[in-house]
Design a protein around this motif. Structure first.
Motif: not given
Length: 228
Positions: A95-96, A119-121, A123
């Motif tokens: 996650k970011d 990175t990602h947003d 869950k």
């Protein structure tokens, strides 16, 4: 004659292209601690097992979890920040807001100096078992036609804090070859994270006793013990 040469050339080109390509696989998954607060947010590892580097020109990286099929367009999550994945290279997706903390937690115990972190947003991953699906697509995937890898892992309750080694099909064990997983500092319940992110090895020196001098058999020793 011209057609025969053209068809032969095209056939050879297709043949070699088939054996020279980026092949991305999900190779490790860390879904969190079983007890207490997570030492770090959950993450997964992607490795290029092919002979060609992946670049965004081939399509962006997306993933989904929690299910084996895309149910709706918002499922697919873009992974940002990766410019290239070379043959044999592994990257981490997290996650970011947790990328900096990841380097802080793992940098003390494992060599992640050159590790790329995407990175990602999205869950988080479930502790009771989950599925991670990876896509390479020029647009947001709406079905599984661009899926390139899928990896499932079992319930983690009996293996607290251990990552799941997808290649071995087992939870990571400290010191196990070939990537020698290590343990981080513990959380509020005394539980560490155990993994080998990036497959580059421990930062701790591998010290071995290589020579012993026990002294002279009789009389005074010619020299004492020296350290280098």
């Amino acid at each position: 004659m011209y057609k025969k040469i053209t068809l032969l050339t095209a056939g050879l080109f297709s043949y070699f292209m088939g054996f020279s390509q980026a092949t991305l696989k999900i190779t490790e998954i860390w879904s969190g601690n079983s007890k207490g607060n997570n030492v770090i947010a959950d993450w997964f590892e992607v490795t290029n097992t092919g002979s060609e580097a992946w670049t965004p020109a081939m399509g962006d990286l997306y993933f989904i979890d929690d299910r084996d099929e895309i149910d709706y367009i918002d499922d697919a999550i873009l992974i940002n920040g990766i410019a290239v994945i070379k043959p044999g290279e592994s990257i981490i997706a997290i996650k970011d807001e947790d990328a900096t903390e990841f380097r802080s937690v793992w940098g003390d115990v494992y060599d992640i100096t050159n590790l790329q972190i995407g990175t990602h947003d999205g869950k988080g991953l479930g502790k009771g078992g989950d599925v991670v699906n990876l896509f390479i697509s020029t647009t947001v995937p709406t079905d599984n036609s661009t899926r390139v890898a899928s990896a499932a892992y079992p319930d983690t309750e009996a293996n607290p804090g251990q990552s799941y080694d997808v290649t071995k099909g087992a939870f990571s064990v400290i010191g196990e070859a070939p990537y020698v997983p290590v343990a981080t500092a513990v959380n509020d319940e005394g539980e560490a994270a155990i993994a080998s992110p990036g497959n580059t090895g421990s930062t701790k020196p591998d010290l071995q006793i290589t020579e012993i001098w026990a002294g002279n058999g009789e009389g005074n020793d010619l020299t004492g013990i020296g350290l280098k």
